[in-house]
Write a protein that holds these residues in place. Structure first.
Motif, PDB file in Angstrom:
ATOM      1  N   ILE A 141      17.204  17.858  66.655  1.00 22.98           N
ATOM      2  CA  ILE A 141      15.900  18.132  65.970  1.00 22.98           C
ATOM      3  C   ILE A 141      14.656  17.971  67.129  1.00 22.98           C
ATOM      4  O   ILE A 141      13.598  18.621  67.131  1.00 22.98           O
ATOM      5  CB  ILE A 141      15.097  17.208  64.554  1.00 22.98           C
ATOM      6  N   GLY A 142      14.805  17.406  68.712  1.00 22.93           N
ATOM      7  CA  GLY A 142      14.864  17.368  69.247  1.00 22.93           C
ATOM      8  C   GLY A 142      14.879  16.278  70.507  1.00 22.93           C
ATOM      9  O   GLY A 142      16.120  16.035  70.538  1.00 22.93           O
ATOM     10  N   SER A 199       2.441  23.492  70.970  1.00 31.97           N
ATOM     11  CA  SER A 199       4.129  23.112  71.246  1.00 31.97           C
ATOM     12  C   SER A 199       3.402  21.830  71.969  1.00 31.97           C
ATOM     13  O   SER A 199       4.726  21.540  72.112  1.00 31.97           O
ATOM     14  CB  SER A 199       4.381  23.768  71.540  1.00 31.97           C
ATOM     15  N   ARG A 251       9.794  16.395  72.326  1.00 34.63           N
ATOM     16  CA  ARG A 251       9.396  17.610  71.118  1.00 34.63           C
ATOM     17  C   ARG A 251      10.342  18.230  70.197  1.00 34.63           C
ATOM     18  O   ARG A 251      11.154  17.813  70.410  1.00 34.63           O
ATOM     19  CB  ARG A 251       9.662  18.881  72.647  1.00 34.63           C
ATOM     20  N   VAL A 252       9.869  17.678  69.272  1.00 37.68           N
ATOM     21  CA  VAL A 252      10.738  18.026  68.292  1.00 37.68           C
ATOM     22  C   VAL A 252      10.332  19.077  66.727  1.00 37.68           C
ATOM     23  O   VAL A 252       9.298  19.544  67.478  1.00 37.68           O
ATOM     24  CB  VAL A 252      10.385  16.765  67.186  1.00 37.68           C
ATOM     25  N   LYS A 253      11.479  19.438  66.482  1.00 38.74           N
ATOM     26  CA  LYS A 253      10.950  20.897  65.000  1.00 38.74           C
ATOM     27  C   LYS A 253       9.727  20.093  64.245  1.00 38.74           C
ATOM     28  O   LYS A 253       9.857  19.311  63.684  1.00 38.74           O
ATOM     29  CB  LYS A 253      12.192  21.220  65.077  1.00 38.74           C
ATOM     30  N   SER A 254       8.753  21.283  64.028  1.00 34.28           N
ATOM     31  CA  SER A 254       7.600  20.394  63.134  1.00 34.28           C
ATOM     32  C   SER A 254       7.855  20.320  62.451  1.00 34.28           C
ATOM     33  O   SER A 254       6.987  19.269  62.056  1.00 34.28           O
ATOM     34  CB  SER A 254       6.694  21.815  63.359  1.00 34.28           C
ATOM     35  N   GLU A 255       9.010  20.730  61.108  1.00 36.15           N
ATOM     36  CA  GLU A 255       8.788  19.749  59.650  1.00 36.15           C
ATOM     37  C   GLU A 255       9.631  19.069  60.359  1.00 36.15           C
ATOM     38  O   GLU A 255       9.817  17.721  58.538  1.00 36.15           O
ATOM     39  CB  GLU A 255       9.710  20.962  58.792  1.00 36.15           C
ATOM     40  N   SER A 308       6.351  26.245  65.457  1.00 36.53           N
ATOM     41  CA  SER A 308       8.086  25.270  65.923  1.00 36.53           C
ATOM     42  C   SER A 308       8.068  24.304  66.042  1.00 36.53           C
ATOM     43  O   SER A 308       9.176  24.020  65.428  1.00 36.53           O
ATOM     44  CB  SER A 308       8.768  26.672  66.324  1.00 36.53           C
ATOM     45  N   HIS A 309       7.490  23.769  67.358  1.00 32.73           N
ATOM     46  CA  HIS A 309       7.930  22.968  67.397  1.00 32.73           C
ATOM     47  C   HIS A 309       6.615  21.877  67.742  1.00 32.73           C
ATOM     48  O   HIS A 309       5.690  22.653  68.423  1.00 32.73           O
ATOM     49  CB  HIS A 309       8.219  23.060  69.181  1.00 32.73           C
ATOM     50  N   GLU A 312      21.260  17.036  61.967  1.00 32.70           N
ATOM     51  CA  GLU A 312      20.549  17.700  62.550  1.00 32.70           C
ATOM     52  C   GLU A 312      19.921  17.170  63.508  1.00 32.70           C
ATOM     53  O   GLU A 312      19.235  16.389  64.157  1.00 32.70           O
ATOM     54  CB  GLU A 312      19.934  18.207  61.567  1.00 32.70           C
TER      55      GLU A 312
END
Lengths: 129, 363
Positions: free
Chosen positions: B305-306, B247, B325-329, B278-279, B303
């Motif tokens: 997201i990071g 991550s 650092r962001v949500k992977s999606e 996840s990130h 939203e």
């Protein structure tokens, strides 16, 4: 450290110049720009906004950090230095001239007399060092 | 607070001293931007004597490091070769990142961060119970980094004669040594250059000789902006024990082969990889004016997201860049909240600048 005699100063290192028409020009001191280092971005205040004394109205950013700039007195913001958008380094090279930040119309001009004069600002800076 | 052997040089050069990891070090000597650009265009020198140097030797040194590090020192075959690695806890969390140098069979040198010195040394000691390995810190060595396109040409001529030729011939991530002088082609700027460990008594004269040869003294400020432009993580800022290499943009440092090497954290990383990470740690460029800073939040629509882990104005690109650092999606273009405003940011590779040039994807 360059501290012009004809200006007033705040504890947060702004300088204030009272103009003949009763408006004031505000910038940051030579000491402040030296402490901040190379400035890369200046967010000037919104023109026509009414602000309280000591309100955070602008932001100067060096490579390493962002610092708030405060209103030295209560009043309305009447102008801001548009040149700083493309040349923030003017604050470093000419802090008391081309690097001015914004202009205010103070609600009560006598508030300015309560700020530091040049001698007391120099004393304040040397105490902090 | 501790001073390095170069403290007098910093004071004399007008360095603005700050506390960093228990050490008094210069943040800059007048202009961070000038120092930064000197490293990109010519050569700059940094006092990195605060970094912790630790030597490992003994019959089990290799097996010990293959257990403690997630990268595999067994792939270092030639004496002098080096690798970057993380050291993980059982949960796969990053205890520290480091560079390890292969000296000879069962002898290695490691350089770890100053701010993590005590916990690293405690961890090394705690993990060594079943290994025949001697762990020796080298607190009496100073360390000087000379970086930039002209760094090797200038600095090699100022090294002890016994090292001059061999230092010029080094490839990237290699090292040579003679007596107490240790010269490595590693660094933290994205430029060619050396990191040199040397006796504290020799450090001031070597530092002065570099300045006399036209190398610019650089502080911690330029060190941070250079490493960020180069896409290199800072421990404690871009990653902590709560983050894993997967991550943190450091999956490439995890040596999964051979499968029977049971490095600490392997089980947790294997689970994380199977479940999906996840990130992600990714790069962003701010197209407009302003400066991205650590702690600013990123949004896609409403939203969150990071979060930005490191941000700065890039002196090379003349615009602001950051790691987040962001949500992977959501590892894509989005918006950053800076004070009252939401501004568009473009998602790019974390390497913004390499060898003095903007990375193609950034421009």
């Amino acid at each position: 450290m360059n501290v012009p005699e004809d200006l007033r100063y705040t504890q947060s290192h702004e300088w204030v110049r009272l103009e003949d028409d009763g408006t004031v020009v505000i910038g940051i001191t030579d000491h402040a720009q030296e402490q901040l280092g190379d400035l890369v971005f200046v967010e000037t205040p919104e023109i026509d906004s009414e602000v309280e004394s000591e309100a955070a109205v602008a932001v100067v950013e060096s490579v390493k950090a962002a610092s708030d700039i405060y209103a030295p007195v209560a009043g309305s913001i009447i102008d801001a230095n548009a040149d700083l958008a493309d040349e923030p380094e003017l604050v470093n090279t000419d802090p008391y001239g081309k690097g001015w930040l914004y202009k205010m119309n103070p609600t009560d001009a006598t508030e300015i007399e309560q700020l530091f004069d040049a001698e007391s600002y120099k004393g304040f800076v040397s105490e902090q060092a | 607070m501790k001073n390095t052997p170069l403290y007098q040089q910093h004071v004399h050069a007008g360095g603005k001293l700050v506390e960093f990891g228990g050490w008094q070090l210069p943040i800059h000597y007048g202009s961070l931007v000038d120092e930064h650009l000197a490293v990109r265009s010519a050569a700059g020198v940094f006092d990195v004597s605060h970094m912790t140097i630790v030597d490992f030797s003994g019959p089990d040194a290799k097996d010990y490091l293959r257990r403690v590090l997630c990268n595999d020192v067994a792939t270092l075959n030639e004496p002098g070769t080096a690798m970057y690695s993380c050291m993980l806890n059982q949960q796969g969390g990053i205890i520290d990142d480091l560079i390890v140098y292969f000296i000879e069979d069962n002898s290695y040198r490691m350089v770890v961060n100053a701010a993590t010195r005590e916990k690293d040394l405690a961890w090394f000691s705690n993990q060594s119970a079943n290994f025949d390995v001697q762990i020796t810190e080298q607190p009496d060595l100073a360390m000087i980094a000379v970086q930039g396109p002209e760094a090797i040409a200038i600095a090699s001529e100022l090294l002890p004669k016994a090292l001059e030729q061999s230092a010029v011939e080094l490839g990237r991530f290699q090292s040579v040594w003679n007596n107490q002088w240790f010269v490595a082609t590693t660094g933290y700027t994205g430029e060619a250059g050396y990191e040199i460990a040397l006796p504290a008594d020799d450090a001031p004269a070597f530092w002065e000789s570099l300045l006399k040869a036209g190398v610019k003294a650089c502080g911690l400020g330029a060190r941070d902006t250079l490493r960020l432009e180069a896409g290199m993580n800072l421990y404690g800022t871009d990653m902590t024990e709560k983050d894993t290499p997967l991550s943190s943009g450091l999956a490439w440092t995890v040596a999964w082969q051979p499968e029977d090497r049971n490095f600490i954290g392997r089980g947790a990383l294997t689970e994380q990889r199977a479940a999906g990470v996840s990130h992600k740690l990714v790069g962003y460029v701010l197209e407009g004016k302003g400066v991205l800073r650590s702690g600013q939040l990123l949004f896609k629509g409403e939203e969150e997201i990071g979060i930005i882990t490191s941000g700065t104005f890039s002196p090379t690109l003349k615009q602001s860049v950051a790691f987040a650092r962001v949500k992977s999606e959501f590892a894509a273009d989005c918006e950053v909240q800076i004070r009252k405003n939401r501004l568009p940011v473009r998602c790019v590779s974390r390497v913004f600048v390499r060898n003095g040039q903007p990375a193609p994807a950034v421009v």
